[in-house]
Design a protein around this motif. Structure first.
Motif, PDB file in Angstrom:
ATOM      1  N   HIS A  91      -1.630   5.935   1.765  1.00 14.08           N
ATOM      2  CA  HIS A  91      -2.783   5.107   2.148  1.00 14.08           C
ATOM      3  C   HIS A  91      -2.589   4.551   3.563  1.00 14.08           C
ATOM      4  N   LEU A  92      -1.359   4.160   3.880  1.00 13.39           N
ATOM      5  CA  LEU A  92      -1.088   3.680   5.244  1.00 13.39           C
ATOM      6  C   LEU A  92      -1.343   4.782   6.266  1.00 13.39           C
ATOM      7  N   ALA A 120     -10.732  -0.079   5.061  1.00 13.67           N
ATOM      8  CA  ALA A 120     -10.018  -0.543   6.265  1.00 13.67           C
ATOM      9  C   ALA A 120     -10.990  -0.825   7.411  1.00 13.67           C
ATOM     10  N   LEU A 165       0.854  -1.197   0.000  1.00 13.99           N
ATOM     11  CA  LEU A 165       0.000   0.000   0.000  1.00 13.99           C
ATOM     12  C   LEU A 165       0.891   1.248   0.000  1.00 13.99           C
ATOM     13  N   ARG A 178      -1.428  -5.939  11.421  1.00  8.77           N
ATOM     14  CA  ARG A 178      -1.489  -4.784  10.515  1.00  8.77           C
ATOM     15  C   ARG A 178      -1.312  -5.252   9.066  1.00  8.77           C
ATOM     16  N   GLN A 199      -3.844  -4.845   5.934  1.00 11.35           N
ATOM     17  CA  GLN A 199      -3.416  -4.195   4.681  1.00 11.35           C
ATOM     18  C   GLN A 199      -3.726  -5.079   3.475  1.00 11.35           C
ATOM     19  N   ILE A 226      -5.052   4.995   7.001  1.00 15.16           N
ATOM     20  CA  ILE A 226      -5.523   3.937   7.919  1.00 15.16           C
ATOM     21  C   ILE A 226      -5.109   4.288   9.353  1.00 15.16           C
ATOM     22  N   GLU A 227      -3.863   4.693   9.479  1.00 18.99           N
ATOM     23  CA  GLU A 227      -3.341   5.059  10.805  1.00 18.99           C
ATOM     24  C   GLU A 227      -4.198   6.166  11.438  1.00 18.99           C
ATOM     25  N   TYR A 254      -6.340  -0.076  14.320  1.00 21.27           N
ATOM     26  CA  TYR A 254      -5.096  -0.359  13.585  1.00 21.27           C
ATOM     27  C   TYR A 254      -3.889   0.147  14.369  1.00 21.27           C
ATOM     28  N   PRO A 299       2.459   4.769   0.979  1.00 23.26           N
ATOM     29  CA  PRO A 299       2.603   5.395   2.305  1.00 23.26           C
ATOM     30  C   PRO A 299       1.439   6.324   2.639  1.00 23.26           C
TER      31      PRO A 299
END
Ligand SMILES: [Zn+2]
Length: 289
Positions: free
Chosen positions: A37-38, A90, A33, A56, A60, A41-42, A48, A35
């Motif tokens: 997009h991560l 997510a 994914l 995690r 993903q 989610i974070e 998460y 960065p």
């Protein structure tokens, strides 16, 4: 000879058509994914942030699968962004972690409105008179492969420091429920023994919530769960993932059923929130349990 050649070409075309989607999915899953997009989610999935690296990575992978297969449609003038797609994917995939299952095989598209949306409803009274009304909704799950969501409420739930309402978890719980063939509060469980235990536990806690609601007592489960068994399952799923500590204390047998079904323990990911600790509604224990 010409016929043989034609057969071979046709066979290769059929094989290609069969292999191409699988190859595209494999390629999508192999790519990490982005960065950005991560970071989404974070930012928007509190659970998460509390997960170990292996969990995690599992989420993903499910998100990539979801984004590859499902179509997002902006409604009411909304332009779909990566923030919307990744956040919804997510949160929806939280319900699939730990379970050997496909990624919502009956779902094709996610329709997103900027905010609450109006839907027409026909109400029939005792005399058989049909009245058309319009109802404000935050989300809706259809058995024909569609989920409808209000982005304003998805975003609000994702950013809440502690919350009880999560429209994505709610509507995707309905999707899981409908996979068993009917939306009745019992998803596919696999064995008669599991169904028996599930229906005993949920029927008892549904009755407790109905009684609490009728008497005006506050439960960790939202009163909307007292509407019917399908809404009870959806509301309890929200609570299992959003307020696991409080649910485990107030409804321990229900929590154990959900742990066995979802195969995760969200208490590992979230700190026990202060506002929902037992003292807020602890007076109910002695009365009902
Ligand atoms: Zn519902």
């Amino acid at each position: 000879m010409d016929n043989l050649l034609l057969c071979i070409v046709l066979a290769l075309l059929v094989l290609g058509a069969w292999l191409a989607p699988r190859w595209r999915l494999r390629r999508a899953l192999a790519r990490p994914l982005a960065p950005a997009h991560l970071a989404i989610i974070e930012r928007n999935v509190a659970q998460y942030r509390g997960m170990r690296p292996a969990r995690r990575a599992e989420l993903q992978r499910l998100v990539k699968h979801f984004l590859h297969h499902k179509t997002f449609v902006g409604c009411g003038g909304l332009v779909i962004t990566d923030e919307m797609r990744v956040t919804i994917a997510a949160q929806a995939c939280l319900l699939l972690l730990g379970r050997p299952t496909r990624v919502y095989p009956g779902l094709y598209s996610v329709l997103v409105y900027p905010g609450a949306f109006l839907v027409p409803r026909n109400e029939v009274d005792a005399a058989g008179v049909v009245t058309e009304t319009r109802q404000d909704l935050l989300g809706e799950s259809w058995g024909d492969g569609r989920v409808v969501l209000s982005w304003e409420h998805v975003r609000r739930a994702g950013n809440a420091a502690e919350g009880t309402h999560n429209v994505v978890l709610h509507e995707f719980a309905h999707q899981l429920d409908s996979e068993s063939g009917s939306t009745n509060g019992a998803p596919f469980l696999g064995s008669a023994e599991r169904y028996r235990s599930w229906s005993e536990t949920l029927a008892r806690d549904f009755a407790i919530l109905r009684r609490d609601t009728a008497w005006g007592y506050r439960d960790v489960l939202d009163p909307y769960g007292a509407t019917n068994p399908a809404e009870f399952f959806a509301v309890a799923t929200e609570t299992f993932f959003e307020l696991p500590h409080a649910l485990a204390v107030r409804h321990p047998a229900l929590y154990a059923e959900f742990q066995a079904y979802f195969r995760v323990d969200p208490r590992e990911w979230l700190d026990a929130p202060r506002a929902q600790e037992p003292e807020t509604w602890g007076t109910l224990y002695g009365q009902w349990q």
